[in-house]
Design a protein around this motif. Structure first.
Motif, short mmCIF file in Angstrom:
data_model
loop_
_atom_site.label_atom_id
_atom_site.label_comp_id
_atom_site.label_asym_id
_atom_site.label_seq_id
_atom_site.Cartn_x
_atom_site.Cartn_y
_atom_site.Cartn_z
N HIS A 257 29.89 44.50 39.06
CA HIS A 257 31.01 44.89 38.22
C HIS A 257 32.30 45.13 38.99
CE1 HIS A 257 29.42 48.65 39.81
NE2 HIS A 257 30.57 49.23 39.53
N LEU A 258 32.28 44.92 40.32
CA LEU A 258 33.44 45.31 41.15
C LEU A 258 33.48 44.45 42.41
CD1 LEU A 258 34.53 48.92 42.00
CD2 LEU A 258 34.06 47.34 43.86
N ILE A 259 34.70 44.07 42.81
CA ILE A 259 34.92 43.36 44.07
C ILE A 259 36.05 44.06 44.82
CG2 ILE A 259 35.57 41.18 45.19
CD1 ILE A 259 34.60 39.73 42.68
N PHE B 193 40.20 43.42 35.57
CA PHE B 193 41.36 44.29 35.78
C PHE B 193 41.47 44.57 37.28
CE2 PHE B 193 37.94 47.38 35.20
CZ PHE B 193 38.22 48.37 36.14
N VAL B 194 42.69 44.89 37.69
CA VAL B 194 42.99 45.12 39.11
C VAL B 194 43.67 46.47 39.24
CG1 VAL B 194 44.08 44.20 41.19
CG2 VAL B 194 43.37 42.62 39.36
N MET C 209 34.36 50.83 30.93
CA MET C 209 34.11 50.81 29.50
C MET C 209 34.59 49.51 28.82
SD MET C 209 37.08 53.53 28.31
CE MET C 209 36.87 53.21 26.58
N SER C 210 35.57 48.86 29.44
CA SER C 210 36.10 47.62 28.86
C SER C 210 35.14 46.45 29.00
CB SER C 210 37.42 47.26 29.54
OG SER C 210 37.20 46.94 30.91
N GLY C 211 34.17 46.59 29.91
CA GLY C 211 33.28 45.47 30.20
C GLY C 211 33.87 44.46 31.17
N LYS C 212 35.11 44.70 31.62
CA LYS C 212 35.76 43.77 32.54
C LYS C 212 35.39 44.09 33.99
CE LYS C 212 39.67 43.30 29.39
NZ LYS C 212 41.13 43.44 29.19
N PRO D 287 35.27 55.06 35.08
CA PRO D 287 34.71 54.06 34.18
C PRO D 287 34.78 54.43 32.71
CG PRO D 287 32.96 55.22 35.35
CD PRO D 287 34.24 55.64 35.97
N ASP D 288 35.01 55.71 32.41
CA ASP D 288 34.99 56.18 31.02
C ASP D 288 36.38 56.41 30.44
OD1 ASP D 288 32.15 56.24 30.98
OD2 ASP D 288 32.20 58.13 32.08
N LEU D 289 37.43 56.00 31.17
CA LEU D 289 38.78 56.17 30.67
C LEU D 289 39.48 54.83 30.53
CD1 LEU D 289 40.23 59.21 32.69
CD2 LEU D 289 39.58 59.17 30.27
N PRO D 290 40.28 54.63 29.47
CA PRO D 290 41.12 53.42 29.40
C PRO D 290 42.04 53.35 30.61
CG PRO D 290 41.12 54.60 27.30
CD PRO D 290 40.45 55.50 28.29
#
Length: 222
Positions: free
Chosen positions: A183-185, A127-128, A161-164, A135-138
């Protein structure tokens, strides 16, 4: 082959943006995601938005909203005085529109573009967002201020939380480095400050970079 390519904070650096688009050669099957901050600081914000509008006819374009679009819109709507925005690069933006005292120098097509920018993009693996996230909210429940304003230097979020994997901009690295965590770029590589504009293909991790004058960087040998 369908590609998803994410481009970092452009900030009016039209020559760099054009060089990346020419190198990427997007087709109608490709999705180009721009992380926001198209305006301010660099020399040609108007030209950047013109180019983004043109790209809509070439590929699938997803342009997110950054904090600088927020500031510009607040002034265009008459919601706040212009002083804060002007001190954060708005002077260069207004110069690119030929401002001489009338905000109508910003055409309706550009205002409509700015008003309708989404907050996030996601696919099956990534996701972008422009700046940061909880991290804990959609993604569709994230606070706007967090998505657009909070730098990684203030708070580094954990895995979502999505694992993306997250791709973000907003927090520029003054050495022009891509900041990469498991987990992040972060791909804000400080183009307006003299470094480069970065694009990254999500499927392969391929990177393109261009300096503010439109010169492509030669990638290191594998």
């Amino acid at each position: 082959m369908e590609r998803t390519v994410v481009i970092g904070d452009i900030h009016g650096c039209l020559d760099a943006f054009n060089a990346l688009i020419e190198a990427i050669e997007p087709s109608s099957n490709d999705t180009i995601v721009t992380v926001g901050d198209y305006v301010d600081r660099g020399p040609n914000s108007k030209g950047v938005i013109d180019r983004l509008l043109e790209l809509r006819e070439v590929c699938q374009l997803v342009s997110l909203r950054g904090n600088h679009e927020d500031m510009m819109l607040e002034v265009l709507r008459g919601e706040v005085p212009p002083f804060s925005w002007l001190n954060h690069g708005g002077v260069q933006t207004m110069d690119s529109y030929g401002f001489v005292g009338d905000l109508n120098c910003v055409p309706r097509s550009h205002r409509d573009f700015l008003e309708n920018l989404p907050n996030f993009f996601e696919n099956d693996t990534h996701f972008v967002v422009h700046a940061n996230y909880d991290p804990d909210l959609p993604l569709d429940e994230q606070p706007d201020d967090l998505l657009r304003w909070v730098k990684l230097t203030q708070e580094v979020p954990g895995p979502h939380m999505s694992g993306k994997r997250a791709i973000v901009g907003h927090t520029h690295d003054r050495e022009g480095r891509i900041i990469e965590l498991p987990h992040l770029i972060c791909i804000d590589t400080y183009c307006y400050g003299g470094k480069w504009l970065t694009a990254m293909e999500l499927e392969t991790g391929r990177v393109w970079q261009a300096d503010p004058y439109g010169n492509l960087l030669t990638p290191p040998a594998p």
